[in-house]
Design a protein around this motif. Structure first.
Motif, PDB file in Angstrom:
ATOM      1  N   ASN A 192       0.700  -0.575  17.608  1.00  0.00           N
ATOM      2  CA  ASN A 192      -0.303  -0.739  18.661  1.00  0.00           C
ATOM      3  C   ASN A 192       0.316  -0.656  20.058  1.00  0.00           C
ATOM      4  OD1 ASN A 192      -2.015  -2.398  20.591  1.00  0.00           O
ATOM      5  ND2 ASN A 192      -3.362  -2.262  18.810  1.00  0.00           N
TER       6      ASN A 192
ATOM      7  N   LEU B 236       7.915   1.652  11.452  1.00  0.00           N
ATOM      8  CA  LEU B 236       7.251   0.371  11.689  1.00  0.00           C
ATOM      9  C   LEU B 236       6.367  -0.015  10.512  1.00  0.00           C
ATOM     10  CD1 LEU B 236       6.171   0.676  15.407  1.00  0.00           C
ATOM     11  CD2 LEU B 236       7.576  -1.143  14.449  1.00  0.00           C
TER      12      LEU B 236
ATOM     13  N   ALA C 262       0.352  -8.417   6.097  1.00  0.00           N
ATOM     14  CA  ALA C 262       0.445  -9.677   5.377  1.00  0.00           C
ATOM     15  C   ALA C 262       1.288 -10.722   6.091  1.00  0.00           C
ATOM     16  CB  ALA C 262       1.011  -9.419   3.989  1.00  0.00           C
TER      17      ALA C 262
ATOM     18  N   TRP D 199       0.798  -1.230   0.000  1.00  0.00           N
ATOM     19  CA  TRP D 199       0.000   0.000   0.000  1.00  0.00           C
ATOM     20  C   TRP D 199       0.831   1.281   0.000  1.00  0.00           C
ATOM     21  CZ3 TRP D 199       0.922   3.294   3.980  1.00  0.00           C
ATOM     22  CH2 TRP D 199       1.579   2.749   5.094  1.00  0.00           C
TER      23      TRP D 199
ATOM     24  N   GLY E  70      -2.156  -8.455  10.969  1.00  0.00           N
ATOM     25  CA  GLY E  70      -2.952  -7.288  10.600  1.00  0.00           C
ATOM     26  C   GLY E  70      -4.128  -7.662   9.703  1.00  0.00           C
TER      27      GLY E  70
END
Ligand code: ATP
Length: 332
Positions: free
Chosen positions: A259, A285, A135, A11, A159
């Motif tokens: 997170n 990250l 992924a 992405w 994720g």
């Protein structure tokens, strides 16, 4: 060396310049699906449009750092793993740029870059790396001159499991930050915890979470269950990897590593066993070209460049396929 890095495995259309004096500057143009998850051909179209722009900006930035012509010593790009249609565009751009500027080309493994940016920023010597991204989900450790996959997901990435649940409840992509937000107001819901040896599985959790939600469990409670279960599994395997390798350093990589709860659990586990824990800042990250540029510079110094004819992309490029030319320690 001053190295331009290009990243585009899924992405993030991203370009970065690493300069030993100036540090890392990153330019990213994110693909945001209109609905649903990442569509490979839409993502590739995004790369096609955005890569020239982010590379142009990064090159302008490099030109502002010195009067050298060309302003960079090498071009590094992520060869994989990732979505083939995206990788092909990034590979083509990197080859064309290296050729036109007449500088060496460096092919970087995206997963090894996630680990190495943690090592670079922390100053750790030989850490274990927990990589939790969309992924992927795996634990890497250095052994016999390679980064070995010590444990990994047997199905979907951490994720992606979260994103599939959030898609089911009608939230937009990416779901991770929304789950983190919602979990602040929820109560724990039990979901299947699946660790087998050093490997984990997330698909059962995902289905169970959907069922809980469909059965009327408040979404906030399911979100707490998702976080607690998935992150406890990741923490367990990371701990076992530290124990098996004898390493007392853990670094985190991947977008899920943003997170707070995951970081808290890992930090606590490390504290309890007297290990050090390092989580890179969020810009290093999630997918980013900064980590590609930084590892590119390290590989350049080790003479680890590739010819155009051997620079093909590899959508299943595993970390243990990479000869680690830039480290000389025997093992962890
Ligand atoms: P890779 O190619 O390394 O597998 P990727 O393309 O999956 O990477 P990343 O940027 O590493 O991309 O990770 C994206 C994932 O991170 C998404 O699944 C997203 O939901 C998740 N994520 C982002 N922020 C958070 C968060 N705060 N909590 C949990 N998950 C998060």
């Amino acid at each position: 060396p001053r190295v331009l890095g290009i990243e585009g495995t899924a992405w993030a259309a991203s370009a970065a310049v690493y300069d030993p004096g100036e540090g890392v500057s990153i330019e990213t143009d994110a693909y945001q699906p209109e609905s649903g998850g990442i569509d490979p051909s839409e993502a590739a179209e995004h790369m096609h449009n955005a890569i020239p722009k982010v590379v142009g900006t990064a090159l302008d930035h490099a030109a502002g750092l010195s009067d050298d012509d060309p302003p960079i010593d090498a071009v590094a790009f992520s060869r994989g793993p990732g979505l083939g249609p995206c990788l092909r565009i990034v590979g083509t751009a990197a080859r064309a740029l290296a050729q036109s500027l007449d500088v060496p080309l460096i092919g970087v493994n995206h997963m090894v870059a996630h680990l190495e940016i943690g090592r670079h920023r922390s100053g750790f010597d030989s850490p274990v790396c927990l990589n939790a991204s969309g992924a992927n989900a795996h634990v890497l450790g250095f052994h016999n001159g390679r980064y070995q996959v010590l444990g990994e997901t047997m199905d979907t990435g951490a994720g992606n499991a979260i994103d599939k649940f959030t898609r089911h409840v009608g939230w937009s992509h990416p779901g991770g930050p929304k789950v983190e937000e919602a979990a602040r107001d929820g109560e724990y819901t039990e979901l299947p915890y699946v660790v087998k040896g050093m490997d984990f599985s997330f698909s059962g959790i995902m289905s169970a979470a959907k069922q809980e939600y469909d059965g009327g469990t408040p979404v906030e409670d399911v979100c707490v269950g998702l976080q607690e279960t998935i992150f406890a599994m990741l923490t367990e395997v990371a701990e076992r990897a530290l124990s098996l390798t004898g390493s007392d350093e853990l670094v985190l990589g991947g977008g899920v590593g943003q997170n707070e709860r995951l970081r808290e659990m890992l930090a606590l586990m490390c504290e309890q066993r007297g290990a050090q824990f390092y989580a890179p800042e969020p810009r290093f990250l999630r997918d980013n070209a900064g980590m590609i540029a930084v590892l590119g510079a390290t590989m350049y110094e080790a003479g680890d460049t590739i010819g155009i004819d051997e620079s093909g992309i590899d959508s299943d490029f595993r970390p243990d396929q990479v000869p680690v030319t830039w480290r000389d320690e025997e093992s962890v």
